[in-house]
Design an enzyme around this catalytic site. Sequence first.
Site, short mmCIF file in Angstrom:
data_model
loop_
_atom_site.label_atom_id
_atom_site.label_comp_id
_atom_site.label_asym_id
_atom_site.label_seq_id
_atom_site.Cartn_x
_atom_site.Cartn_y
_atom_site.Cartn_z
N SER A 132 -12.47 -27.86 -20.11
CA SER A 132 -12.32 -26.93 -21.25
C SER A 132 -12.61 -27.59 -22.59
O SER A 132 -12.36 -28.77 -22.79
CB SER A 132 -10.89 -26.39 -21.28
N GLU A 248 -9.46 -27.28 -6.49
CA GLU A 248 -8.45 -27.09 -7.52
C GLU A 248 -7.64 -25.82 -7.31
O GLU A 248 -6.49 -25.73 -7.70
CB GLU A 248 -9.14 -27.07 -8.90
C1 LIG Z 1 -1.00 -25.91 -18.49
C2 LIG Z 1 -2.48 -25.97 -18.61
C3 LIG Z 1 -3.16 -27.08 -18.19
C4 LIG Z 1 -4.54 -27.16 -18.32
N1 LIG Z 1 -5.17 -28.30 -17.93
C5 LIG Z 1 -6.51 -28.40 -18.09
C6 LIG Z 1 -7.18 -29.61 -17.76
O1 LIG Z 1 -6.58 -30.58 -17.30
N2 LIG Z 1 -8.53 -29.67 -17.94
C7 LIG Z 1 -9.25 -28.62 -18.43
O2 LIG Z 1 -10.45 -28.74 -18.54
N3 LIG Z 1 -8.63 -27.46 -18.77
C8 LIG Z 1 -7.29 -27.32 -18.60
N4 LIG Z 1 -6.65 -26.14 -18.96
C9 LIG Z 1 -7.41 -25.08 -19.56
C10 LIG Z 1 -7.64 -23.87 -18.70
O3 LIG Z 1 -8.60 -24.14 -17.73
C11 LIG Z 1 -8.06 -22.75 -19.64
O4 LIG Z 1 -6.90 -22.38 -20.35
C12 LIG Z 1 -8.63 -21.55 -18.98
O5 LIG Z 1 -9.86 -21.84 -18.39
C13 LIG Z 1 -8.79 -20.39 -19.96
O6 LIG Z 1 -9.48 -20.76 -21.12
P1 LIG Z 1 -8.87 -20.45 -22.58
O7 LIG Z 1 -7.49 -20.97 -22.61
O8 LIG Z 1 -9.86 -20.93 -23.56
O9 LIG Z 1 -8.73 -18.87 -22.66
P2 LIG Z 1 -9.90 -17.81 -22.93
O10 LIG Z 1 -11.05 -18.11 -22.07
O11 LIG Z 1 -10.11 -17.68 -24.38
O12 LIG Z 1 -9.19 -16.51 -22.38
C14 LIG Z 1 -8.23 -15.75 -23.13
C15 LIG Z 1 -8.03 -14.43 -22.40
O13 LIG Z 1 -9.26 -13.72 -22.34
C16 LIG Z 1 -9.57 -13.42 -21.01
N5 LIG Z 1 -11.03 -13.46 -20.79
C17 LIG Z 1 -11.91 -14.40 -21.17
N6 LIG Z 1 -13.14 -14.11 -20.75
C18 LIG Z 1 -13.04 -12.95 -20.07
C19 LIG Z 1 -13.96 -12.13 -19.36
N7 LIG Z 1 -15.25 -12.44 -19.25
N8 LIG Z 1 -13.48 -11.02 -18.78
C20 LIG Z 1 -12.17 -10.70 -18.88
N9 LIG Z 1 -11.27 -11.43 -19.50
C21 LIG Z 1 -11.69 -12.54 -20.10
C22 LIG Z 1 -8.88 -14.47 -20.19
O14 LIG Z 1 -8.67 -14.07 -18.85
C23 LIG Z 1 -7.59 -14.62 -20.95
O15 LIG Z 1 -6.72 -13.58 -20.58
C24 LIG Z 1 -5.26 -26.06 -18.84
C25 LIG Z 1 -4.58 -24.91 -19.23
C26 LIG Z 1 -3.20 -24.85 -19.13
C27 LIG Z 1 -2.50 -23.61 -19.56
#
Ligand SMILES: Cc1cc2nc3c(=O)[nH]c(=O)nc-3n(C[C@H](O)[C@H](O)[C@H](O)COP(=O)(O)OP(=O)(O)OC[C@H]3O[C@@H](n4cnc5c(N)ncnc54)[C@H](O)[C@@H]3O)c2cc1C
Lengths: 383, 273
Positions: A132, A248
């Site tokens: 991410s 994963e």
């Molecule tokens: C505790 C924790 C640990 C993590 N650890 C890691 C890690 O070690 N390495 C790493 O790389 N990442 C990590 N992550 C990140 C995680 O993979 C991301 O939070 C996740 O992929 C979502 O991305 P975002 O948070 O940017 O949310 P966004 O992508 O901005 O999403 C926000 C909301 O919009 C929705 N949304 C987005 N796009 C769409 C779509 N096309 N259609 C419908 N809905 C949509 C999502 O479902 C969500 O509800 C971690 C996250 C958490 C919470």
Amino acid sequence: MFDSLSLTRIPADDEALRAPVRAFLDKALEGVAPEVRARSWGGFDAAFSRALGERGWIGLTLPKEYGGGGRSLYARFVLVEELLRAGAPVAAHWFADRQSAPHILKFGTPAQAQFHLPRICRGEVFFCIGMSEPGSGSDLASVRTRATRNDKGWRLDGQKIWTTNAHRSHYMIALVRTSGDAGSRQKGLSQVIVDLSLPGITIRPITDLTGDAHFCEVFFDGVQLTDDALIGAEGDGWNQVTSELAYERSGPERIYSSVVLLDEWLAHLRTRREPSQRSLALAGRVLSALAVLRSLSVSVNGRLAEGESPIVEAALVKDLGTTLEQFIPEAIADALGDDPDATLPDGLARTLQYVSQIAPAFSLRGGTREVLRGMIARGLGLR
Amino acid sequence: MDNEFGDAFGQLLADRCTPEAVRGIERGEGADALWHDLVESGFVDALVPEAQGGAGLSLHEVLPLVQACGYHALPLPFAETMAARAVLAHARRQWPDGPVTLDAIGDALPVEDRGALHAALTTAQIAGAAARVLEMSIAHAQQRTQFGKPIGSFQAVQHQLSVMAEHACAARMAAQLSFASASHLPDRTLAAMGKSVAGEAAAVLAAGSHAVHGAIGITAEFDLQLYTRRLLAWRVQGGSPSHWAMQVARQWWSGSHDRAIDFTLERLGAARF
Ligand SMILES: Cc1cc2nc3c(=O)[nH]c(=O)nc-3n(C[C@H](O)[C@H](O)[C@H](O)COP(=O)(O)OP(=O)(O)OC[C@H]3O[C@@H](n4cnc5c(N)ncnc54)[C@H](O)[C@@H]3O)c2cc1C
């Protein structure tokens, strides 16, 4: 539809691993408070990981020549199930054990495997997952962190975020752009192994709403990587990352995140002479759902053990699993609140508070619910 | 879990238990011909011991047959008759000719086992009907267009179908657990767990499939109702999800395990398949 997910048996010699693991954990975790155990694969304890490594319980499925256990994915399922049951603090080695090490074995060179895998198996070296970025969450293919070829290897610039344990890890496997730009999407992505001690790397932990700091921002400013930092083929990063995600998403950690809370609550019910009908119905509902989910999870594990890549099935079980994980704290809170004047045991109250607060993360980490449902829809032929 | 008898029986029902045939029987036009074909096929004695003229199969081997009954909305108590015959045969009693319900078992089985058997049979039929309504809903979503596109291209519809697929999958696994027995009777806890989960899945599949189909799905003329009416009936017949959740909880309460995983593993250990 998804007929491949059938009742699957864990072979007896893999099941036999349960007793020694349980005996070790009963002792190692004696007296540890439930709200601490509830963190489980979010709980970091390097000494504990090394103790597991000494027993051969890291890299269980890796070949013996690399220091692994040479065991099957079923054996690993049993091991992981016991670790989660106990609420063991496994975060230090978790990501390397679950995905980085199998990934290096599958896509890395023999030299990379020779260098990293034995250290991982001993619990000496920890990995984190750099997917991410601030602008790239669900839309992972839009990553901007870039590795540019130069005469010494690769120069790395950009930023990762939400990287669990970056501040306590030795290496990151990062998804980066090696050609094209964000508009090229899946094309031009590659994966590199980044030594986190290199100059030009800044890591800042981020505190979460419970007060823990497990994930981080990671900045790369002209970081010089050697030639052999590339893992797999240049430009093949998207395929590689997709195959990594099946590991994963498929494990028992996607159904058991609230199990320490569930156990505390069940133990509390036992102290009542006669629990309410409502509480019993809830307990029965959750135990039934767990039995079915656990069977589905073993079955996905079986597909992986057969060498398949059940990406859609893993997404399906993860979504069902995290839904139950999130239902548990909500429903237990409601059942306990039935009797507003009763005092709760401290451990139960603190565990309920912790799990309720962190529960939203269950359906975000590893790909959000909405993204997984999109993948399932694709599996159904709708996209 | 899938096997040749399942395929053969499924083919028989696909040919003979068509939606028109189901409607005819529901209108009271008589079911003798269909029943005759089912009996001729020999499957109805699948669970009866070989020494008594049956095929001597165990419960886990006949799961595909019972799922097929749900998948084809069979309006006859084939599964119940098959189970009742097996129970009566094992009790060395005569069984009546023709279709029967589990009432025919009388006192040949403890009530707990009869309840578990009823739960298992309805669970497997839910799994079959769930697969059917999921397939119908996906097909409809691909073919029906609104706003110039197939409705299946809308994310809200896709997600609804994904959730239905999850529950159909859970119901299928619940059925496998309920039938995971080497005898003609289910394990009581596994049947209770299975029905608790499948009963919930039935509601999700019935509601979701109607939502995706729009108004046409609630017409008598459209086939969907043949399956959703049964899903809702099977959900409560033989005990509702809450009823069975209570049974599971009582077994937990009377046992010695506090940890959820220990209880679950112990009970899953009874599965034979
Ligand atoms: C505790 C924790 C640990 C993590 N650890 C890691 C890690 O070690 N390495 C790493 O790389 N990442 C990590 N992550 C990140 C995680 O993979 C991301 O939070 C996740 O992929 C979502 O991305 P975002 O948070 O940017 O949310 P966004 O992508 O901005 O999403 C926000 C909301 O919009 C929705 N949304 C987005 N796009 C769409 C779509 N096309 N259609 C419908 N809905 C949509 C999502 O479902 C969500 O509800 C971690 C996250 C958490 C919470």
